[in-house]
Design an enzyme around this catalytic site. Sequence first.
Site, PDB file in Angstrom:
ATOM      1  CB  CYS A  47      -4.418  -1.889   4.442  1.00 43.93           C
ATOM      2  SG  CYS A  47      -3.598  -2.098   6.062  1.00 43.93           S
ATOM      3  CD  GLU A  83      -2.512   1.157   2.787  1.00 44.63           C
ATOM      4  OE1 GLU A  83      -3.444   1.951   2.948  1.00 44.63           O
ATOM      5  OE2 GLU A  83      -2.180   0.299   3.641  1.00 44.63           O
ATOM      6  CE  LYS A  95      -7.016   1.293   3.655  1.00 46.19           C
ATOM      7  NZ  LYS A  95      -5.801   1.698   4.404  1.00 46.19           N
TER       8      LYS A  95
END
Length: 565
Positions: free
Chosen positions: A156, A41, A116
């Site tokens: 994540c 990330e 994300k």
Amino acid sequence: MKFLLAQINPVVGDLEGNAKKILNIASKASSISADFVLTPELSLWGYPANDLLLKKNLIKNQYQILDKLASDTNKKYGNLSITVGIAELINDSFFPNLYNSIALVEGGEWRIIARKIILPTYEVFDEKRYFRSEEKVSVLIKKIKNQTWRLGFTICEDLWVNKNIEGRGIHRKNPIVDLKKKEVDILVNLSASPYTLKKLELRSKVSSFAAQYLQVPLIYVNQIGANDNLIFDGNSFILDKNGSTIKQLKSFSEDLSSWEIEQTKPEKKEFKNSEMSSIFDALVLGVKDYAKKCRFKTALVGLSGGIDSALVSAIATAALGSENVYCVSMPSKWSSSHSKIDAKDLARRLKISFKSIPIENLMNSFEESFIKTIDFEMAEITNQNIQSRIRGTLLMALANQEKHLLLSTGNKSELAVGYCTLYGDMNGGLSVIGDLYKTNVFKLCNWLDSEDSINHRKSYMLDTNVDIIGKNIRTKAPSAELGPDQLDTDSLPPYSILDNILKGIIEEKKDLQQLEKDGYKKDLILKIISLIKKAEFKRKQAPPILKLSSQSLGSDWRVPIAISY
């Protein structure tokens, strides 16, 4: 399809340097005929970039650097595909105006393939300050060698959706459930997940749940390295569709590892770490990277002969090498002879520089000046704090002159209740064990002097033929030695009791009634709560604290100073 997992240590803000690192990895990927390189990330930025993300020139430069990376990769390595974590600019009038995104570099160009969805705002995370949340899950359709694959990409926190595992409650969105409808062949999670105690176990559980729920293999790629107070442990892995580990990458170290999708047999290579060894590794990496990224080559420690400064000296030696660690003992008239000897002996065992600067004459000068000029005689606590501040001033002078990184040696127990001196023993550029309770300081030192640490000591070039900390230091009663026959228990309950109450208040968020149910006396609980409140102004001025727990007393501790509750 052959993947190369790139568990890298980016430097926050060094977009060009991080791009060069990724290009070097592309060379290695090409040499083994890999099809796809996966980086963590925000790999172009390093995580967390925080308010660097608000700098428009960096956002603009990012795209130029990405263009060059795509061009260079194509010229040198042909059809290789690389994922790169970037901060994607949103061209509208709303704020925040960025996505936390994954760019796919291939064919001399790049494009966004994932954004994300779940933006964390707990502990140290503040992503909604910078990023907007994506609404839809991301699936990349990739054709390799006449076979088409559907890759589900998550970033994540998008993986952390099971409240029974992580315990924080349910997110409004659930990318894993949404991906079920997309019938993906592989689930990829690109992370910058910091180390905390028990984190690896939780990661494994949430990942295993996702793999089993989707019935597909899962590739998890994590950042490593320390950035300010955060330590990233790597520990990337691949799971099969049943949630079992096929491949495990290294802890606290950069690592590259290839995997072909047909490989389902677990690798024999395993990296097993105990809790104590992981804590030691984390702190060593924390000191090493903080020094390197802040351009310090040497460290300075005030060595008292007590267990805290002994542990910090050992960590610094493991991180920087014995030739780059300098220790200074500053005994007063209250310093015991055994502490002076223990400090010198520890430095000898670690093979580090050791000097002694007695402070009794300096202390006498302070006392005389106060009496002669303003007829002021220092009370006991003022006298003790002056001793600490003399030492702090000497250490800062030496650090300033010799360009050392001064390491603060206070532990979490002391920092929580204010058993430390502002502008004295709190001085320093980095608090190494400020998120380690005193009881855990003892545990870590006992581990370091045990047979269980032999392999670690070898890897860090520490002596394996002698105790590092030493029995005298490990077994003596804790004392600041700022007064005659002083012990920590003169002011505080035993650490075995204090630390349990502190953990209940700080990490577990227990109130008075819950702590009373745990068997602690009301007066003691109220005293400790009061000490925590009173010490808030000190903590706001403490150096960065290397984070080990779910709740440190550093940047993730957001309690006001002027309060009443």
